[in-house]
Scaffold this active site. Structure first.
Site, PDB file in Angstrom:
ATOM      1  N   SER A  65     118.672  49.790 -28.191  1.00  0.00           N
ATOM      2  CA  SER A  65     119.122  49.528 -26.829  1.00  0.00           C
ATOM      3  C   SER A  65     120.308  50.446 -26.492  1.00  0.00           C
ATOM      4  O   SER A  65     120.175  51.667 -26.569  1.00  0.00           O
ATOM      5  CB  SER A  65     119.480  48.054 -26.674  1.00  0.00           C
ATOM      6  OG  SER A  65     119.653  47.702 -25.331  1.00  0.00           O
ATOM      7  N   HIS A  98     112.011  44.044 -25.958  1.00  0.00           N
ATOM      8  CA  HIS A  98     113.433  43.871 -26.211  1.00  0.00           C
ATOM      9  C   HIS A  98     113.774  42.486 -26.738  1.00  0.00           C
ATOM     10  O   HIS A  98     114.743  42.310 -27.477  1.00  0.00           O
ATOM     11  CB  HIS A  98     114.204  44.123 -24.908  1.00  0.00           C
ATOM     12  CG  HIS A  98     115.351  45.047 -25.071  1.00  0.00           C
ATOM     13  ND1 HIS A  98     115.224  46.404 -24.977  1.00  0.00           N
ATOM     14  CD2 HIS A  98     116.655  44.830 -25.330  1.00  0.00           C
ATOM     15  CE1 HIS A  98     116.398  46.979 -25.152  1.00  0.00           C
ATOM     16  NE2 HIS A  98     117.283  46.033 -25.384  1.00  0.00           N
ATOM     17  N   TYR A 117     126.928  49.842 -32.122  1.00  0.00           N
ATOM     18  CA  TYR A 117     126.504  49.473 -30.762  1.00  0.00           C
ATOM     19  C   TYR A 117     127.471  50.045 -29.720  1.00  0.00           C
ATOM     20  O   TYR A 117     127.141  50.942 -28.988  1.00  0.00           O
ATOM     21  CB  TYR A 117     126.388  47.955 -30.635  1.00  0.00           C
ATOM     22  CG  TYR A 117     125.688  47.533 -29.364  1.00  0.00           C
ATOM     23  CD1 TYR A 117     124.303  47.586 -29.275  1.00  0.00           C
ATOM     24  CD2 TYR A 117     126.405  47.100 -28.257  1.00  0.00           C
ATOM     25  CE1 TYR A 117     123.642  47.219 -28.109  1.00  0.00           C
ATOM     26  CE2 TYR A 117     125.750  46.729 -27.089  1.00  0.00           C
ATOM     27  CZ  TYR A 117     124.372  46.785 -27.013  1.00  0.00           C
ATOM     28  OH  TYR A 117     123.729  46.427 -25.866  1.00  0.00           O
TER      29      TYR A 117
END
Length: 712
Positions: free
Chosen positions: A566, A684, A486
């Site tokens: 994301s 999302h 991430y």
């Protein structure tokens, strides 16, 4: 000495094993030989603009219009193409069956307790969505309060507990359609099982605080100012029994697109604390307070300190988890009767390990730390005196203690890569605990090995990485490897249970999770090392992880897949454009990819405090340099790529995946497929029924097994 019979048996067994291995190798090779049909052609438009003296091409800008007939036709065509590629891959049935076993399980959430009533969400094995239950007493029967499985035919409606009133009589809950960030708020009178007329219309809410006497509600929501396509956050007060249209805005005027306003009412109803978070990482917060008991004015506690401040109110005190003058964070006591900085009292000082969370339950202060990305938890008196540590069974993650400040009962969750999430009931006064709920996932944790390694990034910084694989796995440089990460927004990637990790390890693979800069694993310094002009550090850390895995004989490029969603989608997008030679396959979910225009859509202006904006002359060069959409090179042999997005993503605009799919399909010189999975109800915030999650993950794993030559 062995008998002749036993020798013959061993020889036959060796022959069978050899044939099985040979068959598996042949099957894997045949699977890799399956070639996809060519992708559909996408219309190219000669669009370019000059930014800060640089000509920036954008040939697929027309795909930004999500609702145009041309875009809808393109989406339909791409979905047909994707199904033609992955829909008939061999082994899907076996993959689907195992994913059903891993995901069709009973789940249960941490309870909210009011008096003798316990409120929690639970999903049974045969249900697609979690149901809200109430239990009268710790051992009482479970009573259904809200069942979203009956709210829509396709079971894409989900619900969640927002709050319960102090007397335990009203349940405030949210209703979400598909994967939207927006939801509606409803209130249930529990005794009568009837809905109150006070319903909040669909919006993006960031706080909902009912007064103890139930006269009214403070809530924050995103609104569109006149003439704007972007939202701002404002605080409202709702008088119970009146329409929402009559609600008064009481705070937030003047705050802009990157600010979020949130309310917090003290349990006794004495104080309203208002937090204003500047940006998306929570590292710049202002605090205000209003004395509700005496109808005092809104006064400033913290402003322009450019630091993070939590706010748990106990009596006349705020216990704040802050990184002000403490990058690894500390806990301070702010007396609301004398809130000036010079009167603050340090309760828990900053240490070498970063504080990740704190709460006061049963009159005790619970503090979670990360020590080399592994959870540690300590219990203190509110004076700061240490009482005890909470012992965890293995290397893993805990979500922090949840409960009431005045109730000698708390709950926390714990999981590891090998241990599914377990919820414990904890007694603060004694330290005694018991299991409240445990996921029953058909995974043998004793067969899973987890270890942490450290490797150097491009600039020499040491980066930790968790590796998960089945015990006894031969690390011969040929292991199919699933690398994910991430690296942003101060978020931490800790060793919690993952069905993907378990599934991958079962099939002889290695699951790898590096703790990239930009996250919060080592405090604010680690976060800032991956922000703004330092964002390339995050990509270097990720690429360094891949190189280390190859150099240390775990895998090789033809056996290496990467995945991210994301901000993690941006991560793998940058990795595949900067080092297309390093990976065989990429799964890129709900991604940010056009970083030159990202902040023009939906809520993305909010993230300029993390990335910057191409509108700024000083920030444009570094953004343009790594923006994946602007670094696709025609004639390059790219990895196989599966993009995943959907219409209900109201956070990261799906246009990023649409444009990047078209561009990569046109530029790719390899025979590996570039495909798009586009769901009109996915978003999302999840919300997909479990059955649909299983179908989608079957597509993803079939795609990766195909590309890495794996046999289910």
């Amino acid at each position: 000495m062995r008998s002749i019979r036993s020798l013959i048996f061993v020889a036959l067994l060796s022959l069978v094993i050899g044939l099985a291995n040979q068959f598996g190798s042949v099957a894997s090779a045949q699977l890799r030989l399956i070639k996809p049909p060519p992708p559909p052609k996408t219309r190219v438009e000669n669009i370019a603009e000059t930014l800060h003296g640089v000509t920036v091409a954008d040939p697929y800008r027309w795909l930004e219009d999500q609702d145009s007939p041309a875009t809808r036709a393109w989406i339909d065509e791409q979905n047909r193409y994707t199904q033609s590629v992955v829909g008939s891959l061999p082994g899907r049935e076996a993959i689907h069956k195992r994913l059903e076993q891993l995901l069709k399980i009973e789940t249960m959430g941490i309870p909210t307790v009011r008096g003798a009533r316990y409120f929690f969400s639970k999903r049974k094995v045969d249900q697609n969505q979690s149901v809200i239950y109430m239990r009268q007493g710790l051992k009482g029967p479970d009573e259904v309060l809200i069942d979203p499985n009956k709210m829509s035919a396709d079971q894409t409606t989900s619900v969640g507990i927002v709050d319960v009133t102090e007397d335990g009589k009203w349940l405030i809950y949210s209703v979400r359609q598909g994967g939207k960030d927006e939801n509606t708020i409803r209130i249930l009178d529990i005794d009568s099982r009837k809905e109150l007329p006070d319903q909040m219309a669909e919006a993006r809410y960031s706080g909902f605080e009912m007064l103890p006497d139930k006269r009214g509600v403070y809530y924050s929501k995103a609104i569109y100012p006149a003439g704007e396509k972007r939202t701002v956050s404002r605080l409202y007060y709702h008088v119970m029994g009146t329409p929402q249209s009559d609600d008064k805005m009481i705070f937030g005027e003047g705050y802009g697109f990157t600010d979020t306003v949130s309310p917090n009412v003290s349990p006794d109803g004495h104080y309203l604390v208002i937090s204003v978070s500047h940006g998306s990482s929570g590292d710049n917060v202002d605090l205000y307070v209003k004395d509700l008991k005496n109808d005092g004015p809104i006064t400033t506690i913290v402003k322009d300190m450019k630091a993070s401040f939590g706010a748990q109110i106990i009596g006349d005190h705020i216990y704040s988890n802050t990184n002000y003058q403490a990058p690894n964070r500390r806990i301070v006591d702010i007396d609301l009767r004398n809130p000036a900085f010079e009167n603050w009292r340090v309760v828990v000082p900053e240490g070498t390990n970063v504080i990740t969370g704190s709460s006061i339950v049963g009159g005790k202060l619970f503090v979670n730390y990360l020590e080399n990305v592994t959870t540690r938890a300590k219990v203190f008196e509110t004076s700061g005196k240490w009482l005890r540590d909470i012992k965890f069974p293995v290397l893993g993650s805990s979500g922090g203690m949840s409960g009431r400040p005045d109730r000698d009962e708390g709950f926390y969750s714990f999981s590891s890569f090998g241990q599914p999430s377990t919820i414990y009931r904890y007694i603060p006064s004694s330290g005694k605990q018991e299991v409240w709920a445990q996921l029953n996932v058909p995974v043998n944790g004793a067969e899973i090995e987890t270890k942490q390694v450290w490797y150097p990034s491009k600039d020499g910084t040491k980066i930790p990485m968790f590796l998960v694989y089945k015990k006894g796995t031969v690390l011969d440089g040929n292991r199919p490897t699933f690398l994910t990460g991430y690296g942003g927004f101060n978020l931490r990637q800790t060793p919690g249970f993952s069905s993907t990790a378990a599934f991958w390890a079962e099939h002889g693979g290695v699951f790898a999770l590096p703790n990239l800069r930009g996250g919060g694993e080592f405090g604010e310094k680690w976060h800032k090392a991956g922000m703004f002009e330092n964002k390339q550090n995050v990509f270097d850390d990720f690429i360094g992880a891949a190189e280390w895995l190859i150099q240390n004989k775990y895998t090789k490029p033809s056996k290496l897949a990467i995945s991210g969603g994301s901000n993690g989608g941006l991560l793998v997008g940058a990795a595949l454009t900067q080092r297309p030679d390093l990976f065989q396959a990429v799964v890129c979910s709900y991604p940010l990819l056009d970083m030159v225009r990202y902040d023009k859509f939906l809520v993305a202006k909010f993230w300029t405090t993390e990335y910057g904006s191409a509108e700024e002359a000083t920030q444009f060069p570094y953004i343009y340099k790594y923006s994946p959409y602007h670094n696709v090179r025609p004639g390059t042999k790219y990895p196989a790529v599966l993009f995943i997005t959907g219409d209900s993503d109201t956070r990261v605009a799906p246009l990023h995946a649409r444009k990047m799919t078209a561009l990569l399909q046109a530029a790719n010189a390899s025979d590996r497929p570039i495909i798009l999975h586009y769901d009109t109800k996915a978003g999302h915030s999840g919300g997909l029924p479990v059955s649909k999650q299983i179908d989608d993950q079957t597509d993803t794993m079939s795609f990766l097994f195909w590309q890495l030559g794996m046999t289910p």
